[in-house]
Design a protein around this motif. Structure first.
Motif, PDB file in Angstrom:
ATOM      1  N   ASN A 130      15.685  28.349  21.111  1.00 55.72           N
ATOM      2  CA  ASN A 130      15.283  28.064  22.486  1.00 55.72           C
ATOM      3  C   ASN A 130      13.769  27.990  22.636  1.00 55.72           C
ATOM      4  O   ASN A 130      13.229  28.344  23.689  1.00 55.72           O
ATOM      5  CB  ASN A 130      15.850  29.134  23.427  1.00 55.72           C
ATOM      6  CG  ASN A 130      17.356  29.095  23.507  1.00 55.72           C
ATOM      7  OD1 ASN A 130      17.953  28.028  23.405  1.00 55.72           O
ATOM      8  ND2 ASN A 130      17.993  30.241  23.667  1.00 55.72           N
ATOM      9  N   THR A 245      20.527  18.700  24.416  1.00 55.74           N
ATOM     10  CA  THR A 245      20.322  20.018  25.027  1.00 55.74           C
ATOM     11  C   THR A 245      18.934  20.143  25.634  1.00 55.74           C
ATOM     12  O   THR A 245      18.769  20.673  26.739  1.00 55.74           O
ATOM     13  CB  THR A 245      20.538  21.124  23.977  1.00 55.74           C
ATOM     14  OG1 THR A 245      21.833  20.985  23.387  1.00 55.74           O
ATOM     15  CG2 THR A 245      20.428  22.492  24.621  1.00 55.74           C
ATOM     16  N   THR A 248      18.831  18.055  28.956  1.00 57.96           N
ATOM     17  CA  THR A 248      19.572  18.636  30.080  1.00 57.96           C
ATOM     18  C   THR A 248      18.967  19.953  30.540  1.00 57.96           C
ATOM     19  O   THR A 248      19.018  20.285  31.728  1.00 57.96           O
ATOM     20  CB  THR A 248      21.043  18.866  29.692  1.00 57.96           C
ATOM     21  OG1 THR A 248      21.105  19.660  28.498  1.00 57.96           O
ATOM     22  CG2 THR A 248      21.741  17.545  29.437  1.00 57.96           C
ATOM     23  N   THR A 249      18.367  20.705  29.628  1.00 57.67           N
ATOM     24  CA  THR A 249      17.761  21.980  30.001  1.00 57.67           C
ATOM     25  C   THR A 249      16.468  21.783  30.780  1.00 57.67           C
ATOM     26  O   THR A 249      16.228  22.449  31.791  1.00 57.67           O
ATOM     27  CB  THR A 249      17.473  22.832  28.750  1.00 57.67           C
ATOM     28  OG1 THR A 249      18.691  23.057  28.039  1.00 57.67           O
ATOM     29  CG2 THR A 249      16.869  24.175  29.136  1.00 57.67           C
ATOM     30  N   SER A 265      24.004  13.613  25.872  1.00 55.58           N
ATOM     31  CA  SER A 265      24.177  14.264  27.179  1.00 55.58           C
ATOM     32  C   SER A 265      25.213  13.516  28.028  1.00 55.58           C
ATOM     33  O   SER A 265      25.961  14.132  28.799  1.00 55.58           O
ATOM     34  CB  SER A 265      22.833  14.345  27.916  1.00 55.58           C
ATOM     35  OG  SER A 265      22.272  13.056  28.116  1.00 55.58           O
ATOM     36  N   ALA A 268      28.661  14.521  26.796  1.00 54.28           N
ATOM     37  CA  ALA A 268      29.007  15.846  27.311  1.00 54.28           C
ATOM     38  C   ALA A 268      29.474  15.769  28.761  1.00 54.28           C
ATOM     39  O   ALA A 268      30.433  16.444  29.154  1.00 54.28           O
ATOM     40  CB  ALA A 268      27.803  16.779  27.188  1.00 54.28           C
TER      41      ALA A 268
END
Length: 311
Positions: A130, A245, A248-249, A265, A268
């Motif tokens: 992260n 990821t 989208t984050t 994305s 998903a």
């Protein structure tokens, strides 16, 4: 008598070879089983499901090519995310590949202690899953974000900029973040490859007339680590086409006007939010095909490494 002995030796050798091959096959069985179960089978399942209408609850309904027709003729969002994915791949893929090699090439010349420290620093972002949250703080959309705070203090702006909500900035910022996070594995493999190049080849090259470091790089270093370059290129292809990821984050889904949404994305969203698994499988098949295409293109280009211009 001699012929009989030779035949006996040949037979014994063949039996020994067969037993060794059987042992290797037994060792590979667990890996091949998991590889088939978690890699081959999902790919085959996606290909089959792409011809069905399936919501994970009802019985799949065969629709033929309807999903593919819908994808290319009636889905404007797919074309947007497809273009976004190509932008990410065409820019960050080659750039990340080149930067990871050039950094490894330069750092490889340093003292072993300094080389180890720098290698850890450049590989660290790949170790922290992260790590991109650091960039979320840096480019926060309020006045407390470091970038906004710095620009306001200089008087360059009067209101905070919504970095990840503004199509003028979000693509560039996410590309930078992807480069920062995606070079780790390629960089580490290049460092390892450079340290395993036979130094005697450089001496032989000097005798043959190589005087420039660039010629040394092209005709000796790169050809000696082609397998590492293949691995690095494949990892870069996998990294740039699996961007999802981070987007989208940082930018949310959907982003403003789908400006930075990618195929991953979108898959998903279609598969886990709308439960259109048949259509999501169709998109996955297209993504898989595109990845294979770029893989063969990159490998064809890497085969040119070390070729002489005079030939």
């Amino acid at each position: 008598m001699i012929n009989a002995l030779n035949k006996t030796k040949v037979t014994a050798g063949k039996k020994r070879e067969l037993s060794e091959n059987a042992m290797y096959a037994i060792i590979l069985v667990p890996f091949l089983s998991f590889f088939f179960l978690f890699t081959v089978l999902p790919i085959l399942s996606s290909i089959v499901l792409s011809f069905f209408d399936y919501d994970m609850v009802s019985t799949p309904i065969f629709t033929g090519l309807e999903n593919y027709i819908r994808l290319f003729t009636g889905d404007s969002t797919f074309m947007t995310v497809f273009v976004n994915t190509l932008k990410f791949s065409v820019i960050t893929g080659p750039l990340g590949f080149l930067l990871s090699f050039l950094l490894a090439w330069m750092i490889n010349e340093f003292h072993p202690v300094l080389r180890t420290i720098l290698t850890f620093l450049f590989y660290a972002p790949a170790l922290v899953g992260n790590a991109y949250f650091i960039w979320q703080i840096l480019f926060s959309g309020d006045s407390f974000g470091y970038a906004n705070n710095f620009l306001i203090s200089l008087g360059l702006i009067t209101e905070p900029i919504q970095w990840f909500k503004n199509p003028e900035y979000n693509m560039i910022i996410i590309m930078i973040i992807q480069l920062w996070m995606g070079m780790g594995v390629s960089f580490l493999s290049n460092i390892a490859g450079l340290q395993n190049v036979n130094t005697e080849l450089y001496e032989a090259g000097a005798i043959d007339g190589i005087r420039s470091r660039w010629h040394e790089l092209w005709y000796i270093t790169l050809p000696s680590m082609k397998e590492i370059l293949f691995f690095s290129a494949i990892m870069q292809i996998q990294a740039v086409f699996s961007i999802g990821t981070i987007v989208t984050t940082l930018a949310g889904y959907p982003s403003v006007n789908n400006s930075v949404d990618t195929i991953v994305s979108y898959i998903a969203d279609v598969g886990t939010t709308r439960y259109e698994m048949g259509y999501a499988s169709t998109i996955s098949v297209i993504l898989f095909t595109v990845i294979l295409f770029f893989r063969y293109v990159v490998i064809a280009l890497l085969k040119l490494v070390g070729k002489s211009d005079s030939k």
